[in-house]
Design a protein around this motif. Structure first.
Motif, PDB file in Angstrom:
ATOM      1  N   SER A 100      -3.421   1.058  -3.741  1.00 45.08           N
ATOM      2  CA  SER A 100      -3.271  -0.353  -3.369  1.00 45.08           C
ATOM      3  C   SER A 100      -2.070  -1.009  -4.025  1.00 45.08           C
ATOM      4  O   SER A 100      -1.667  -2.102  -3.635  1.00 45.08           O
ATOM      5  CB  SER A 100      -4.542  -1.128  -3.733  1.00 45.08           C
ATOM      6  OG  SER A 100      -4.796  -1.045  -5.125  1.00 45.08           O
ATOM      7  N   GLU A 112      -8.087   0.979   5.657  1.00 43.61           N
ATOM      8  CA  GLU A 112      -7.415   1.138   4.368  1.00 43.61           C
ATOM      9  C   GLU A 112      -6.618  -0.115   4.005  1.00 43.61           C
ATOM     10  O   GLU A 112      -6.592  -0.537   2.847  1.00 43.61           O
ATOM     11  CB  GLU A 112      -6.502   2.365   4.391  1.00 43.61           C
ATOM     12  CG  GLU A 112      -7.243   3.695   4.512  1.00 43.61           C
ATOM     13  CD  GLU A 112      -8.057   4.035   3.274  1.00 43.61           C
ATOM     14  OE1 GLU A 112      -7.945   3.335   2.255  1.00 43.61           O
ATOM     15  OE2 GLU A 112      -8.809   5.023   3.325  1.00 43.61           O
ATOM     16  N   ARG A 166      -9.050  -2.819   2.874  1.00 43.04           N
ATOM     17  CA  ARG A 166      -9.535  -2.575   1.523  1.00 43.04           C
ATOM     18  C   ARG A 166      -8.460  -2.860   0.485  1.00 43.04           C
ATOM     19  O   ARG A 166      -8.740  -3.397  -0.597  1.00 43.04           O
ATOM     20  CB  ARG A 166     -10.028  -1.143   1.406  1.00 43.04           C
ATOM     21  CG  ARG A 166     -11.300  -0.877   2.208  1.00 43.04           C
ATOM     22  CD  ARG A 166     -11.689   0.579   2.153  1.00 43.04           C
ATOM     23  NE  ARG A 166     -11.877   1.023   0.781  1.00 43.04           N
ATOM     24  CZ  ARG A 166     -11.916   2.292   0.416  1.00 43.04           C
ATOM     25  NH1 ARG A 166     -11.748   3.253   1.311  1.00 43.04           N
ATOM     26  NH2 ARG A 166     -12.115   2.625  -0.834  1.00 43.04           N
ATOM     27  N   ALA A 167      -7.208  -2.508   0.785  1.00 40.29           N
ATOM     28  CA  ALA A 167      -6.112  -2.783  -0.137  1.00 40.29           C
ATOM     29  C   ALA A 167      -5.921  -4.286  -0.306  1.00 40.29           C
ATOM     30  O   ALA A 167      -5.683  -4.785  -1.409  1.00 40.29           O
ATOM     31  CB  ALA A 167      -4.823  -2.140   0.369  1.00 40.29           C
ATOM     32  N   ARG A 168      -6.040  -5.014   0.800  1.00 44.35           N
ATOM     33  CA  ARG A 168      -5.925  -6.477   0.745  1.00 44.35           C
ATOM     34  C   ARG A 168      -7.053  -7.069  -0.091  1.00 44.35           C
ATOM     35  O   ARG A 168      -6.846  -7.989  -0.885  1.00 44.35           O
ATOM     36  CB  ARG A 168      -5.967  -7.043   2.168  1.00 44.35           C
ATOM     37  CG  ARG A 168      -5.831  -8.559   2.256  1.00 44.35           C
ATOM     38  CD  ARG A 168      -4.453  -9.002   1.869  1.00 44.35           C
ATOM     39  NE  ARG A 168      -4.278 -10.429   2.039  1.00 44.35           N
ATOM     40  CZ  ARG A 168      -3.176 -11.086   1.675  1.00 44.35           C
ATOM     41  NH1 ARG A 168      -2.161 -10.430   1.139  1.00 44.35           N
ATOM     42  NH2 ARG A 168      -3.083 -12.386   1.853  1.00 44.35           N
ATOM     43  N   GLN A 212      -7.025   3.957  -4.535  1.00 51.20           N
ATOM     44  CA  GLN A 212      -8.013   3.353  -3.640  1.00 51.20           C
ATOM     45  C   GLN A 212      -8.953   4.412  -3.072  1.00 51.20           C
ATOM     46  O   GLN A 212     -10.163   4.220  -3.037  1.00 51.20           O
ATOM     47  CB  GLN A 212      -7.307   2.611  -2.510  1.00 51.20           C
ATOM     48  CG  GLN A 212      -8.236   1.913  -1.535  1.00 51.20           C
ATOM     49  CD  GLN A 212      -7.487   0.947  -0.654  1.00 51.20           C
ATOM     50  OE1 GLN A 212      -6.919  -0.042  -1.118  1.00 51.20           O
ATOM     51  NE2 GLN A 212      -7.462   1.218   0.649  1.00 51.20           N
ATOM     52  N   MET A 271       0.842  -1.186   0.000  1.00 51.67           N
ATOM     53  CA  MET A 271       0.000   0.000   0.000  1.00 51.67           C
ATOM     54  C   MET A 271       0.887   1.249   0.000  1.00 51.67           C
ATOM     55  O   MET A 271       1.900   1.298   0.696  1.00 51.67           O
ATOM     56  CB  MET A 271      -0.911  -0.005   1.233  1.00 51.67           C
ATOM     57  CG  MET A 271      -2.060   0.971   1.152  1.00 51.67           C
ATOM     58  SD  MET A 271      -3.249   0.733   2.471  1.00 51.67           S
ATOM     59  CE  MET A 271      -2.340   1.417   3.847  1.00 51.67           C
ATOM     60  N   TYR A 276      -6.346  -6.554  -3.747  1.00 48.30           N
ATOM     61  CA  TYR A 276      -5.291  -7.467  -4.199  1.00 48.30           C
ATOM     62  C   TYR A 276      -5.866  -8.855  -4.451  1.00 48.30           C
ATOM     63  O   TYR A 276      -5.581  -9.495  -5.471  1.00 48.30           O
ATOM     64  CB  TYR A 276      -4.188  -7.508  -3.148  1.00 48.30           C
ATOM     65  CG  TYR A 276      -3.173  -8.596  -3.344  1.00 48.30           C
ATOM     66  CD1 TYR A 276      -2.258  -8.545  -4.402  1.00 48.30           C
ATOM     67  CD2 TYR A 276      -3.101  -9.685  -2.471  1.00 48.30           C
ATOM     68  CE1 TYR A 276      -1.329  -9.546  -4.580  1.00 48.30           C
ATOM     69  CE2 TYR A 276      -2.173 -10.681  -2.646  1.00 48.30           C
ATOM     70  CZ  TYR A 276      -1.289 -10.613  -3.705  1.00 48.30           C
ATOM     71  OH  TYR A 276      -0.367 -11.607  -3.887  1.00 48.30           O
TER      72      TYR A 276
END
Length: 202
Positions: A78, A132, A135-137, A118, A1, A140
């Motif tokens: 992300s 955050e 959400r990034a995970r 993101q 991230m 991915y």
């Protein structure tokens, strides 16, 4: 991230090709590209947002307001990718690129660094790191799923396309194996009803 603390310089929506398992092999999706500028050294970066139902991209109207106000923003990304492109004559580029000969003509190849956006908010707003990261995970894992689905579909298509040839080769191999086995086995001795001592069995 990756997190950028920056101001917004420009924003526009453009179609982007996305590979899929259709007959064409791709489809077009609208993506929003936002140019942000670092307040520390004036370097710019390109952040791209998907505009699907799950997107948290700001509206163009909101971005125009931030561009005009010069507000300091927090841009959460992300991931990052490098996209190849060819320099166009007459345009100025920050990097010199690499000259290569393609079909008898010299072209200058380069790469464009694109950050996967993101979210964008005012830098002064509270930052929920756990949310955050979650959400990034999720983004991915979604990208992994899309990649697996596409590669699995491509593998299935290749398998189906070569099925007849594969079956023909399997049949040829089976016939060759049967012929080799028949040639290697000794002929069965003929019998006339007599035993080993030459006497006829009753």
């Amino acid at each position: 991230m990756i997190i950028h603390i920056a101001t917004a310089d420009n924003a526009f929506v453009l179609p982007t090709p996305v590979l899929d398992d259709t007959e064409k092999g791709y489809h077009l999706e609208d993506r929003m590209q936002v140019t942000v500028r670092s307040p520390a050294n004036d370097k710019t970066a390109t952040v791209e947002f998907r505009l699907d139902a799950e997107s948290d991209a700001p509206t163009l109207a909101q971005l125009d307001a931030w561009i005009e106000s010069g507000d300091l923003l927090r841009v959460v990304c992300s991931g990052v990718t490098a996209r190849p492109f060819i320099h166009q004559e007459g345009k100025q580029y920050r990097s010199r690129g690499s000259e290569k000969e393609i079909n008898g003509q010299t072209a200058t190849l380069d790469t464009l660094i694109i950050f996967a956006g993101q979210s964008i908010t005012l830098a002064s707003e509270p930052f929920d790191a756990d949310e955050e990261v979650r959400r990034a995970r999720g983004a991915y894992k979604k990208a992994q799923r899309s990649y697996r689905q596409r590669t699995n579909a491509e593998r299935l298509a290749r398998t189906n396309a070569g099925m007849e040839e594969r079956i023909a080769k399997m049949r040829e191999a089976a016939k060759a194996k049967e012929a080799a086995a028949a040639a290697a086995s000794p002929a069965a001795p003929a019998t006339d009803g007599t035993g080993q001592n030459g006497r006829r069995r009753s």
